[in-house]
Design a protein around this motif. Sequence first.
Motif, PDB file in Angstrom:
ATOM      1  N   ALA A  95       0.830  -1.206   0.000  1.00  0.00           N
ATOM      2  CA  ALA A  95       0.000   0.000   0.000  1.00  0.00           C
ATOM      3  C   ALA A  95       0.864   1.255   0.000  1.00  0.00           C
ATOM      4  N   ILE A  96       1.900   1.279   0.827  1.00  0.00           N
ATOM      5  CA  ILE A  96       2.783   2.449   0.889  1.00  0.00           C
ATOM      6  C   ILE A  96       3.562   2.609  -0.411  1.00  0.00           C
ATOM      7  N   LEU A  97       4.056   1.505  -0.958  1.00  0.00           N
ATOM      8  CA  LEU A  97       4.805   1.578  -2.212  1.00  0.00           C
ATOM      9  C   LEU A  97       3.949   2.125  -3.344  1.00  0.00           C
ATOM     10  N   LEU A  98       2.732   1.609  -3.470  1.00  0.00           N
ATOM     11  CA  LEU A  98       1.862   2.049  -4.556  1.00  0.00           C
ATOM     12  C   LEU A  98       1.448   3.507  -4.377  1.00  0.00           C
ATOM     13  N   ALA A  99       1.140   3.916  -3.138  1.00  0.00           N
ATOM     14  CA  ALA A  99       0.788   5.317  -2.881  1.00  0.00           C
ATOM     15  C   ALA A  99       1.967   6.242  -3.166  1.00  0.00           C
ATOM     16  N   ALA A 100       3.181   5.812  -2.788  1.00  0.00           N
ATOM     17  CA  ALA A 100       4.370   6.636  -3.050  1.00  0.00           C
ATOM     18  C   ALA A 100       4.614   6.789  -4.547  1.00  0.00           C
ATOM     19  N   LEU A 101       4.411   5.722  -5.319  1.00  0.00           N
ATOM     20  CA  LEU A 101       4.584   5.811  -6.767  1.00  0.00           C
ATOM     21  C   LEU A 101       3.538   6.731  -7.386  1.00  0.00           C
ATOM     22  N   ARG A 102       2.312   6.673  -6.879  1.00  0.00           N
ATOM     23  CA  ARG A 102       1.259   7.538  -7.422  1.00  0.00           C
ATOM     24  C   ARG A 102       1.570   9.012  -7.181  1.00  0.00           C
ATOM     25  N   ILE A 103       1.971   9.358  -5.959  1.00  0.00           N
ATOM     26  CA  ILE A 103       2.229  10.757  -5.639  1.00  0.00           C
ATOM     27  C   ILE A 103       3.570  11.207  -6.200  1.00  0.00           C
ATOM     28  N   GLY A 104       4.619  10.377  -6.014  1.00  0.00           N
ATOM     29  CA  GLY A 104       5.928  10.744  -6.541  1.00  0.00           C
ATOM     30  C   GLY A 104       5.933  10.844  -8.053  1.00  0.00           C
ATOM     31  N   GLY A 105       5.341   9.846  -8.718  1.00  0.00           N
ATOM     32  CA  GLY A 105       5.258   9.910 -10.172  1.00  0.00           C
ATOM     33  C   GLY A 105       4.406  11.065 -10.655  1.00  0.00           C
ATOM     34  N   GLY A 106       3.294  11.328  -9.948  1.00  0.00           N
ATOM     35  CA  GLY A 106       2.443  12.453 -10.328  1.00  0.00           C
ATOM     36  C   GLY A 106       3.154  13.781 -10.198  1.00  0.00           C
ATOM     37  N   PHE A 107       3.956  13.946  -9.143  1.00  0.00           N
ATOM     38  CA  PHE A 107       4.691  15.209  -8.950  1.00  0.00           C
ATOM     39  C   PHE A 107       5.775  15.379 -10.005  1.00  0.00           C
ATOM     40  N   LEU A 108       6.518  14.298 -10.299  1.00  0.00           N
ATOM     41  CA  LEU A 108       7.581  14.397 -11.299  1.00  0.00           C
ATOM     42  C   LEU A 108       7.012  14.677 -12.692  1.00  0.00           C
ATOM     43  N   LEU A 109       5.855  14.129 -12.998  1.00  0.00           N
ATOM     44  CA  LEU A 109       5.224  14.417 -14.286  1.00  0.00           C
ATOM     45  C   LEU A 109       4.573  15.793 -14.311  1.00  0.00           C
ATOM     46  N   ALA A 110       4.103  16.257 -13.144  1.00  0.00           N
ATOM     47  CA  ALA A 110       3.425  17.552 -13.099  1.00  0.00           C
ATOM     48  C   ALA A 110       4.385  18.700 -13.368  1.00  0.00           C
ATOM     49  N   ILE A 111       5.669  18.564 -13.014  1.00  0.00           N
ATOM     50  CA  ILE A 111       6.631  19.658 -13.215  1.00  0.00           C
ATOM     51  C   ILE A 111       6.812  19.974 -14.699  1.00  0.00           C
ATOM     52  N   PRO A 112       7.192  19.011 -15.555  1.00  0.00           N
ATOM     53  CA  PRO A 112       7.269  19.357 -16.985  1.00  0.00           C
ATOM     54  C   PRO A 112       5.906  19.651 -17.595  1.00  0.00           C
ATOM     55  N   TYR A 113       4.862  19.048 -17.035  1.00  0.00           N
ATOM     56  CA  TYR A 113       3.509  19.303 -17.544  1.00  0.00           C
ATOM     57  C   TYR A 113       3.140  20.774 -17.384  1.00  0.00           C
ATOM     58  N   VAL A 114       3.499  21.367 -16.251  1.00  0.00           N
ATOM     59  CA  VAL A 114       3.188  22.778 -16.003  1.00  0.00           C
ATOM     60  C   VAL A 114       4.162  23.698 -16.726  1.00  0.00           C
ATOM     61  N   LEU A 115       5.438  23.353 -16.705  1.00  0.00           N
ATOM     62  CA  LEU A 115       6.458  24.263 -17.223  1.00  0.00           C
ATOM     63  C   LEU A 115       6.580  24.243 -18.744  1.00  0.00           C
ATOM     64  N   LEU A 116       6.303  23.129 -19.385  1.00  0.00           N
ATOM     65  CA  LEU A 116       6.597  22.987 -20.806  1.00  0.00           C
ATOM     66  C   LEU A 116       5.367  22.875 -21.699  1.00  0.00           C
ATOM     67  N   VAL A 117       4.275  22.329 -21.197  1.00  0.00           N
ATOM     68  CA  VAL A 117       3.094  22.123 -22.039  1.00  0.00           C
ATOM     69  C   VAL A 117       2.293  23.417 -22.134  1.00  0.00           C
ATOM     70  N   PRO A 118       1.933  23.859 -23.341  1.00  0.00           N
ATOM     71  CA  PRO A 118       1.123  25.090 -23.479  1.00  0.00           C
ATOM     72  C   PRO A 118      -0.221  24.960 -22.770  1.00  0.00           C
ATOM     73  N   MET A 119      -0.750  26.096 -22.345  1.00  0.00           N
ATOM     74  CA  MET A 119      -1.985  26.103 -21.569  1.00  0.00           C
ATOM     75  C   MET A 119      -3.159  25.538 -22.357  1.00  0.00           C
ATOM     76  N   LYS A 120      -3.246  25.824 -23.648  1.00  0.00           N
ATOM     77  CA  LYS A 120      -4.358  25.305 -24.445  1.00  0.00           C
ATOM     78  C   LYS A 120      -4.320  23.774 -24.510  1.00  0.00           C
TER      79      LYS A 120
END
Length: 654
Positions: A398-423
Amino acid sequence: MRIVSFFSYLVLGLVAILLVSCIPSVFSAGFFGYWHNVFHLVEQVMDPSQWVYTTPFNRTYSITSFFGDAISYSMTILILALVTGFGGGLLFAVLSFLLPKRVVEPLKRLGNFAESIPDILIAFGIQLLVVFLYKQFGFLLLQFSSVGSDEIYILPILIIAILPFFSFYRIVLSMLEEEQQKDYVVLAQSKGLSKSYILFVHMLRNILPTAFLHTKVITWATMSTIPAIEYIMNLYGITSILKDLLLRDGSNAIEIFFILVFFFIPFYIIYGVADRVLVRERTVKQEPPVWRKVPLVGKRKKGSVLSFKRNIKHSPVYRNWKFVTGSALILLLFLASCLYTVWADPSIQVTEYQYEDGRAVDKAPFPPNDDYWLGTDRSGRHLDDVLITGAKFTIGFAILLAALRIGGGFLLAIPYVLLVPMKVRKILDKFTDTLHYIPQSLLALFLLTPIIGASVYYDLTITEKIFWQILILLLLVLPLTTSLLSKEIDHALSTAFVTSGTILGGSKLHLIRKHVWPQIRMRCFILFGQQTAQVLVLFIHLGIFGVYFGGTVVKGDLVYPATAEWSSQIPFLRYMLMQPDGYYSAVVIAAFLFLIFCVQLIVAGLKEVEHSRLGIKGTKDRRVQTAVSDKQAAAGLTASLDAFRFHDKTIELK
């Protein structure tokens, strides 16, 4: 234009469901075979003459007619449960708001506790109680299981309505308490208007549109309980079809597609229309934020970039007793499980038969006695050994899967916000939002049963099964966590001190590292705790259908769980309901409740620390803060025009 976008996202959602429905074929046909099945499914969907379902007895029926009664029964229970839960939550929230604070606080604590208990465990508890009362006193409290073609509504509706009731109650009450601090409420009180008049005429009309949009996540969580509730109560709903469909060795993509579509379309229409009616689009063209104009990385002289830190005094997280207590209990249980596995030989004792004078007189399962304190399961495994040995698997996975969900989501969210156009982000966010209209447990069952279910279609090792299960359960939620954390990053980047950092030459990565992460760090930890509890509930739902973490192993003619993970005891719990001493198996429920309670305790502690960081105090401190605000207002501070939002246009301030 909004109508075009509405139907465009509907088509995109159907395409996503179509692609997901063919995923199990990857393991049997490979990558190219998967796309062959996708094109074949497109042909079937476009040709109504191929909308057929073949039963295990080789009888063919139209999908719409064969699924119609089961789907309508499931949707009736689900919709009535949501209406009951949301309506009751709203009513009790309004009543609680009108009651004195000393009466409301215990109700809020009770609501927080009840909300953390999974519906499926409540259903098991009620069934155990009914059976126990009937065996002891011959009194049948209520009908808790359907027999034949009988349809029961009251109990399943009440059980499923528990989650939306307490969740919506907490949301509405919190929004009312926050709305009470607005300036327009203070002005209305100064005019002599009663509290009830302000509540019903102004406050409720202001918060209900936003509160309704909050129900989307609650509905998504409630939908996931439908298959499990129907299965343990033997209801003739969608689960009556699942029991045969999931055990079929072959292609069933067309059936999976239509079942998911039956859930997707009604709720997409409801929330899609509500989103376009309740949310007003901004017509004013806004300039892009300042941070978008700065480079991603950059070399600067030492000391040329300043890092702003908010000087807020708050206690460290290790000083919060809730966080420390919950963490300590989970850690001790995990360590005890690991040590017991190393120390005990064997770690799980097995007693299949009881003997007298050298002859077998009884067969497992056995009730508790001096040799096995908690009894045994049907295989003769001692339940006390199973629970202490399996704790490390349940907690660790449970802890491993939750950590992957949040950690992976945060690492993907950084380029998603910084590089992907708003539209492009808006389109992707809308596409991701369609996952809220598909039950997570139902989708997980379709994807995992062919891989690690009781009837395994593919020859995989235990390590491969664990890998694929983690990957699938991660990908089911990763788009949602990425979208959520990207909004948190956006909100942190819009603050004034981040704008100051960009003016002083900070790059985007510098802003993320020095300004954004300290602001959303605690929020990520809170989401991590919530995801851990959600994973535990999902394990329970999968365990009901024999989809255990790590899969199964076959010994002779019997199928056993590959690990001692706690969800492997859920089918045994259902079996023991009608046994003479079956109520002792409720220890499985108690174990899950204890673990979920510890996780909720950690989340509550993290929220208190976060509130302390943001300057949000308790009830008594809030009164002092309100008094200080009143003094500041009396000193001549000007309130914003948005604070006055009377719905009575004759007294609206502009």
